[in-house]
Design an enzyme around this catalytic site. Structure first.
Site, PDB file in Angstrom:
ATOM      1  N   ARG A 272      29.959  38.499  40.362  1.00 53.19           N
ATOM      2  CA  ARG A 272      31.005  37.482  40.499  1.00 53.19           C
ATOM      3  C   ARG A 272      31.755  37.411  39.175  1.00 53.19           C
ATOM      4  NH1 ARG A 272      30.542  38.051  45.104  1.00 53.19           N
ATOM      5  NH2 ARG A 272      30.006  36.522  46.717  1.00 53.19           N
TER       6      ARG A 272
ATOM      7  N   GLU B  55      39.963  34.852  41.122  1.00 55.54           N
ATOM      8  CA  GLU B  55      40.550  35.726  42.149  1.00 55.54           C
ATOM      9  C   GLU B  55      41.536  34.953  43.011  1.00 55.54           C
ATOM     10  OE1 GLU B  55      37.415  37.709  44.316  1.00 55.54           O
ATOM     11  OE2 GLU B  55      36.557  38.508  42.473  1.00 55.54           O
TER      12      GLU B  55
ATOM     13  N   HIS C 276      37.854  43.508  44.462  1.00 53.99           N
ATOM     14  CA  HIS C 276      36.634  43.003  45.114  1.00 53.99           C
ATOM     15  C   HIS C 276      36.341  43.762  46.423  1.00 53.99           C
ATOM     16  CE1 HIS C 276      33.936  39.187  45.335  1.00 53.99           C
ATOM     17  NE2 HIS C 276      33.304  40.251  45.820  1.00 53.99           N
TER      18      HIS C 276
HETATM   19  C1  DGY Z   1      29.209  39.576  48.592  1.00 57.75           C
HETATM   20  O1  DGY Z   1      28.835  39.736  49.755  1.00 57.75           O
HETATM   21  O2  DGY Z   1      28.834  38.624  47.910  1.00 57.75           O
HETATM   22  C2  DGY Z   1      30.101  40.594  48.019  1.00 57.75           C
HETATM   23  O3  DGY Z   1      30.725  40.130  46.880  1.00 57.75           O
HETATM   24  C3  DGY Z   1      31.073  41.103  49.042  1.00 57.75           C
HETATM   25  O4  DGY Z   1      31.692  42.253  48.560  1.00 57.75           O
END
Ligand code: DGY
Length: 328
Positions: A243, A272, A290
């Site tokens: 993240r 984002e 992402h």
């Molecule tokens: C998640 O599932 O947390 C991922 O970031 C998706 O790509």
């Protein structure tokens, strides 16, 4: 046409057809317009009549949203990470929360490896050079990069995705070190030939590649920052597919610009879809929107898993029969 006796499910973004079809035979489905429910106020405006919410990692499922969703019984996240959901508030309101682990592990492991190779072998820069018409023939000193064999991959967060990346990196001859909230079991450690490093500073100091595979929590917010960039070797590479807020983005841009680290592969961002302007212009970094889990197979599997959790709740199954409920 809405069937009167069926429950209502809001899916906040267009998702694979197969998932919508599957849910449609059991519930009345509304699919939100792309981006509409990334705004809390829109969700608050629309949520009241729904029994279930199938939301994205970009959907802010706040306490206010949950309180407005008076009929809500479950929030199923189309993602493994669920930092976008106020889980505590959901549980207080007796709303269940589910995520989608496992089904995206391999896609994310592949992606982390691809990103690492792209950065160390300088794919973006080299391709841009070619497209700009600068390629005048093979050069002995053109676009030299770091080889992975015998280098140390330091992984912060040795869960499923961290392990999938470690497994692939082993095949490239890398040594694996890791830090995790709790040490992983001995058998897996041995299979991955992974060394547990209890002291995070040591991991920063001794990794040629540092990969972030931990969830975003109050403890991991800005875990990588100005201070930790000072600890990292100048030749090191940062990979982040976890993240965005785990990294202080301004500090990363500065570290790249000042040559404190040699490169970065970044799939996730602090705010984002906004990307820090200094990062956009920083050298040696591959920036992607992402997409770690973005394969046809995986995105369909994620959706079906979230749908299964929703239908299990709506058909009154016991908690132990509902896949991937978040309990804490
Ligand atoms: C998640 O599932 O947390 C991922 O970031 C998706 O790509």
């Amino acid at each position: 046409m809405m069937a009167q006796n069926l429950p209502s499910v809001l899916i906040t973004e267009p998702i694979p057809e197969a998932v919508v079809d599957f849910l449609s035979s059991h519930a009345n489905i509304t699919v939100g317009e792309k981006g509409r429910y990334s705004k809390e106020e829109n969700l608050i405006e629309d949520i009241a009549g729904y029994d279930a919410l199938l939301c994205m990692l970009s959907t802010p499922v706040t306490e206010q949203v949950l309180k407005t969703g008076r009929k809500l019984r479950i929030v199923a996240n189309f993602a493994v990470g669920y930092n976008n959901i106020d889980v505590k508030a959901a549980h207080e309101l007796n709303i269940k929360v589910a995520n989608t682990p496992d089904v995206l592990t391999e896609a994310c492991g592949d992606f982390a490896m691809a990103l690492l190779l792209a950065v160390t072998r300088r794919f973006n820069e080299a391709e841009q050079y070619l497209r700009d018409g600068k390629f005048e023939g093979w050069e002995p000193l053109g676009f030299l990069g770091m080889e992975l064999r015998k280098k140390t991959l330091g992984i912060i967060g040795m869960g499923r995705i961290g392990q999938a990346f470690a497994n692939r990196a082993r095949a490239f001859g890398m040594n694996i070190s890791y830090h995790n909230r709790t040490r992983i079991d001995q058998k897996t450690e041995q299979e991955l030939q992974a060394t547990y490093i209890p002291n995070l500073e040591e991991l920063f100091e001794n990794s040629d590649v540092l990969s972030l595979n931990c969830p975003l929590t109050p403890e991991t917010y800005h875990l990588v920052n100005k201070k930790t960039f000072d600890l990292m070797p100048n030749h090191s590479i940062l990979i982040n597919i976890s993240r965005g807020p785990v990294v202080d983005e301004a500090a990363l841009a500065e570290a790249l610009n000042k040559g404190k680290i040699a490169g970065a592969g970044i799939d996730v961002f602090e705010r984002e879809p906004v990307v820090h302007p200094d990062l956009l212009s920083a050298p040696n970094c591959t920036l992607l929107p992402h997409i770690a889990s973005a394969t046809y197979e995986t995105r369909e599997a994620i959706g079906l898993l979230a749908a299964e959790a929703i239908l299990s709740v709506l058909s009154n199954k016991q908690d132990d029969q509902i896949p991937n409920l978040i309990t804490a």
